[in-house]
Design an enzyme around this catalytic site. Sequence first.
Site, PDB file in Angstrom:
ATOM      1  N   ASP A 184     -56.924 -59.270 -70.253  1.00  0.00           N
ATOM      2  CA  ASP A 184     -57.670 -58.057 -70.574  1.00  0.00           C
ATOM      3  C   ASP A 184     -59.098 -58.454 -70.875  1.00  0.00           C
ATOM      4  O   ASP A 184     -59.330 -59.488 -71.516  1.00  0.00           O
ATOM      5  CB  ASP A 184     -57.056 -57.375 -71.804  1.00  0.00           C
ATOM      6  CG  ASP A 184     -57.044 -55.857 -71.669  1.00  0.00           C
ATOM      7  OD1 ASP A 184     -57.988 -55.314 -71.054  1.00  0.00           O
ATOM      8  OD2 ASP A 184     -56.104 -55.227 -72.180  1.00  0.00           O
TER       9      ASP A 184
ATOM     10  N   HIS B 257     -66.602 -54.967 -67.727  1.00  0.00           N
ATOM     11  CA  HIS B 257     -65.599 -54.683 -68.765  1.00  0.00           C
ATOM     12  C   HIS B 257     -64.333 -55.513 -68.595  1.00  0.00           C
ATOM     13  O   HIS B 257     -63.569 -55.678 -69.534  1.00  0.00           O
ATOM     14  CB  HIS B 257     -65.248 -53.187 -68.755  1.00  0.00           C
ATOM     15  CG  HIS B 257     -66.381 -52.319 -69.223  1.00  0.00           C
ATOM     16  ND1 HIS B 257     -66.421 -51.760 -70.479  1.00  0.00           N
ATOM     17  CD2 HIS B 257     -67.529 -51.949 -68.622  1.00  0.00           C
ATOM     18  CE1 HIS B 257     -67.544 -51.066 -70.620  1.00  0.00           C
ATOM     19  NE2 HIS B 257     -68.236 -51.169 -69.502  1.00  0.00           N
TER      20      HIS B 257
END
Length: 488
Positions: free
Chosen positions: A379, A172
């Site tokens: 991110d 992720h």
Amino acid sequence: MGRSGAAGDRMGNVAVSRLVVVSNRVAPITEGEPTTGGLAAGVMDALKEKGGIWFGWSGEVSAGAESLPNPERTVGAITLYTVDLSRRDYDEFYRGFANGALWPALHYQIGLSRFDWTEFAGYRRVNTLFAQSLAKLVRDDDMIWAHDYHLLCLAEALRAEGKTNRIGLFLHTPFPAPQVLMTVPAHEELVRAMCHYDLLGFQTETDRTAFADYIVRWAGGDALEGRRLRAFGRTVHAEVYPIGVHVEEIRAQTETPTNRRTATRMRASLLDNLILSVDRLDYSKGLRQRFGSFGRFLQDYPTWHGNVTFMQIAPPSRADIQTYREIRRELEAEAGRINGRFAEVDWVPLRYLNKSFPRNVLMPLYAEAQIGLVTPLRDGMNLVAKEYAAAQDPEDPGVLVLSQFAGAASELDAALLVNPYDEAGIAAALDRGLAMPREERCERHAAMLAVMRRNNLDTWRDRFVADLTERLSPSHAEPGLATPASTR
Ligand code: GDG
């Protein structure tokens, strides 16, 4: 691929195989209640359809010296197996290597990364503990889908238990450029362990390329055809699966009667121009730099004074780790400085809310905000950016101001892309966004919506599960003869 298009349905020979999801935390789930958060919602849908197992840490630290399994729990077709971690395992695995060394390095914050070989041994120990417990549960034809940076060594540990199942990992977080990863002294052990997976999923092509670069330039490996990589005597398929959101559901959530009432109350307490940010309180999210940029905006664009509110929602996260406590203190001080300098008796420019809110408050807030300000330093994807865009009224949408270093920027290039380290640039983007004509807002929003509809949360899950289904595990195939990969 629709929600019912799980791979097993298409592949007659593997239709019976169960999905076994492994993640550091098993989300607290209750029958009949929706699950929040991308990972939980995505895997829950898959598990509900096909039935299966969800395995991971309970979130509890046990009183004794050993990490201990809890009794299994069944929710619909899903069986949950959780483990309480011992204090030592929690400190070395979770607080130590995973969040103290690996998380900062994966997010390019090498100055914050603290490495310790004992903690790395603890990380491996917990991966092995998970593997040993799993080995007792899984059947030979089960498919194992592991999630995230806590479990990079899980497949290697499962192989050591003699398991030949198909095993995939979805990361992720970002995967950093090799020179950044190599600041973690155990980098080779980590990448070697990752090669024991059959399928590695990354959020963006940039992340996949960084991994391939490490394999080819630093591990003496080879890039094979069909998106496969060979190193350390193993062949692994590496592909890109950008995680998405349930676009229509989010828009609908802004409009349910309860949520509409919430929105009306909020509107009454807010000014016309709302700039909204929602992030876990984490240094990778760029909150300090963002507060600085908002101060710069107030300084450079005084015409907005008295007419704009910046609301930062930042639920606490990993609060027992030192760097996380520091960022909290810094932000409180910075919020005080900005309000102290610019506030008037009838106007407070910055509202900083250091707590979490239910989704039925968040979604209408997204819809109310003229600007969604999402400026992480790095991110993996950033679901808040996608949720904000999905929540907008297509007839009169707000503007997304998005960091070029969020994975979401590779898909949402119709947002106003900014460099999160450039305070003046962000200030200018805020001014531009607040003044943007409706036609341009609609055009940009339509472009983002089209991408998000094409690649939603179902697509992410279905593509990963389908690709994992098609992988033949090394024990089933001659080395180098794995099924040719799809090149999506
Ligand atoms: C990791 C990766 C990747 C936030 N505050 C509240 C709340 N949230 C929800 C948001 C969103 C989720 O939490 C946060 O997801 P992000 O993607 O923004 O960030 P991470 O937590 O760092 O997630 C990231 C993601 O995994 C998925 O692959 O995109 O890059 O770091 O859904 O809405 N939800 C509620 N109250 C809050 O106060 N209910």
